[in-house]
Design an enzyme around this catalytic site. Sequence first.
Site, PDB file in Angstrom:
ATOM      1  N   GLY A 111      -3.560  -2.967  -0.689  1.00  8.79           N
ATOM      2  CA  GLY A 111      -2.978  -3.904   0.259  1.00  8.79           C
ATOM      3  C   GLY A 111      -3.313  -3.651   1.712  1.00  8.79           C
ATOM      4  O   GLY A 111      -4.256  -2.973   2.048  1.00  8.79           O
ATOM      5  N   SER A 112      -2.532  -4.227   2.610  1.00  8.38           N
ATOM      6  CA  SER A 112      -2.608  -4.078   4.047  1.00  8.38           C
ATOM      7  C   SER A 112      -2.817  -5.408   4.747  1.00  8.38           C
ATOM      8  O   SER A 112      -2.159  -6.376   4.410  1.00  8.38           O
ATOM      9  CB  SER A 112      -3.637  -3.062   4.487  1.00  8.38           C
ATOM     10  OG  SER A 112      -3.250  -2.548   5.733  1.00  8.38           O
TER      11      SER A 112
END
Length: 225
Positions: free
Chosen positions: A187-188
Amino acid sequence: MTIHKEGRVLLAVLIIILVGINGAVYYFTNPESGWFTISVIASLIVFVLILQFFRSPARPVSDNDIQVIAPADGKVVVIEKTIEEEYLKDERIQLSIFMSPVNVHVNRMPVSGMVEFFRYHAGKYLVAWHPKSSTENERTTMVVKTAGGQKLLVRQIAGAVARRIKWYVKEGSRLRQGEEFGFIKFGSRVDVFLPLNAKINVEVGQKTKGGVTVLAELPGKSNES
């Protein structure tokens, strides 16, 4: 649906570890105690959770020279004017997409064009919505120049969970809109810096689909193929 190349080795190692753990549980505990069953169920849950991080659905590769498509699955968390200080050195509209652990983590080209600039920056791992994450976290910066002369800056940003950014481009690379250019494990965030005269087609809180959702339109005439 396929498994992304970034996850294949990790998943293979995970299978070996889980098989080893379950074998040890079976060998060292009483089969009637239920610990082996609990271990197997827990292992399956862990494997499925990690597996979904690395899913890689097929997406169409388009070529519309005025549309800017989402580089990632996620949710729009920022749309604001800002000064891009690393390369463009001018005022831009920053549009940020937050990728949660349940999103597809593949990053796709928002426009067709040539990679004019690319840099990797090691850094911190602040939460992705932290105001300083785009300048202090581990990140990459890519500037793409379109056939019409427009320049877009795209930034991959690691967050508190993500610890590894992957990219498959370099300066001089030419890619089509929708093609894969990178991957952020677990993610991010991905930022896109658009020209001020771009027409924004999304709003904060809206969910995006990488390679599909049209984030904005650039001035000019479309030559969609």
